[in-house]
Design a protein around this motif. Sequence first.
Motif, PDB file in Angstrom:
ATOM      1  N   TRP A 210       3.322  -4.961 -10.271  1.00  0.00           N
ATOM      2  CA  TRP A 210       3.447  -4.558 -11.451  1.00  0.00           C
ATOM      3  C   TRP A 210       4.923  -5.493 -12.524  1.00  0.00           C
TER       4      TRP A 210
ATOM      5  N   LYS B  22       2.386   1.755  -3.506  1.00  0.00           N
ATOM      6  CA  LYS B  22       1.697   2.011  -4.544  1.00  0.00           C
ATOM      7  C   LYS B  22       1.136   3.571  -4.025  1.00  0.00           C
TER       8      LYS B  22
ATOM      9  N   ASP C 136       0.477  -1.332   0.220  1.00  0.00           N
ATOM     10  CA  ASP C 136      -0.086  -0.090   0.024  1.00  0.00           C
ATOM     11  C   ASP C 136       1.113   1.291  -0.056  1.00  0.00           C
TER      12      ASP C 136
ATOM     13  N   LEU D  26       1.172  -5.846  -6.036  1.00  0.00           N
ATOM     14  CA  LEU D  26       0.229  -4.471  -7.148  1.00  0.00           C
ATOM     15  C   LEU D  26       0.937  -5.246  -8.214  1.00  0.00           C
TER      16      LEU D  26
ATOM     17  N   VAL E  75       5.728  -5.282  -4.774  1.00  0.00           N
ATOM     18  CA  VAL E  75       5.374  -5.169  -6.365  1.00  0.00           C
ATOM     19  C   VAL E  75       4.752  -5.831  -6.981  1.00  0.00           C
TER      20      VAL E  75
END
Length: 290
Positions: free
Chosen positions: A85, A50, A47, A83, A80
Amino acid sequence: MVSIEAMFGLEETKETNVRELPVNKIYPYPNQPFMNYSEERLQELADDIKARGLDNPIVVRKINEHEYQIIAGHNRFNAVKRLGWNRIPVNIKELTDEEAMIYLVQSNLLQRTNIKESEKVKAYALRANALKKQGQKGQAKYNSLEKISESEQIKPRTLSRYIACNNLIPEFLDLLDEKKISLNIGEQLAKLSPEQQEKVANYLANSEHKLTLSEVKSIVENQDESLELEDLIGTEKKIPLSDDKIDKKINKILNQLTESVDYQIFLSQDSLNENKVTALLKVLIVEGIL
């Protein structure tokens, strides 16, 4: 404390190898000693990345033409990936196997807080092994335990205890983390075979007894005599040392003392003799002080 960059003379080129690499071409360091973040903490890191982006690139080294290995930044890498990525900024270092291990250990010891005792045990043992291999290859830089002691600001005796504890079974490493056994007790337990350690661990689990240093020393000293743990653990049931064992301990101590100039001066100044010292040592051993 010595920086990682200074350790390998990389200050000048610190940022020259920063680039982005595909996430699917990067792999974790195998059997690295530090635990990854919990799910909750990893989500907090994800978080934060991000919201603010990745503050520092992860550190990797090339392992073949198209693949890379993480040396520092396993948790950032996992964050990551969570997330979604596809690419991540990396700092590429040219490191040998030994240098990679030292870099990995040092970076975690420098950057992490609340490192578990078991993580320190594995980290110091791995780093000592890497330094030993460097020495065998004729690389003089950072090739002694004294250098680890200096860079980590830890006493050499404490460092040797951590390294000795690398021979502990997982049950005792857990007890070390939980502060239920001390580093001194762990060092003594590490002298037992894995099978003997399991026997002691099972006994302690069933009896909920808190092991003392004198008890574990007694277990180590009597490990070849087929004695029951009940005879060695617990002051009410503990058997006295035989005269032969007492004599052996006294002779061992005296042999060490005779090499000491301070001991010889002590004897002459206080008009003592070895008979009196021997009598005192016997009392201390019988009472469990030594």
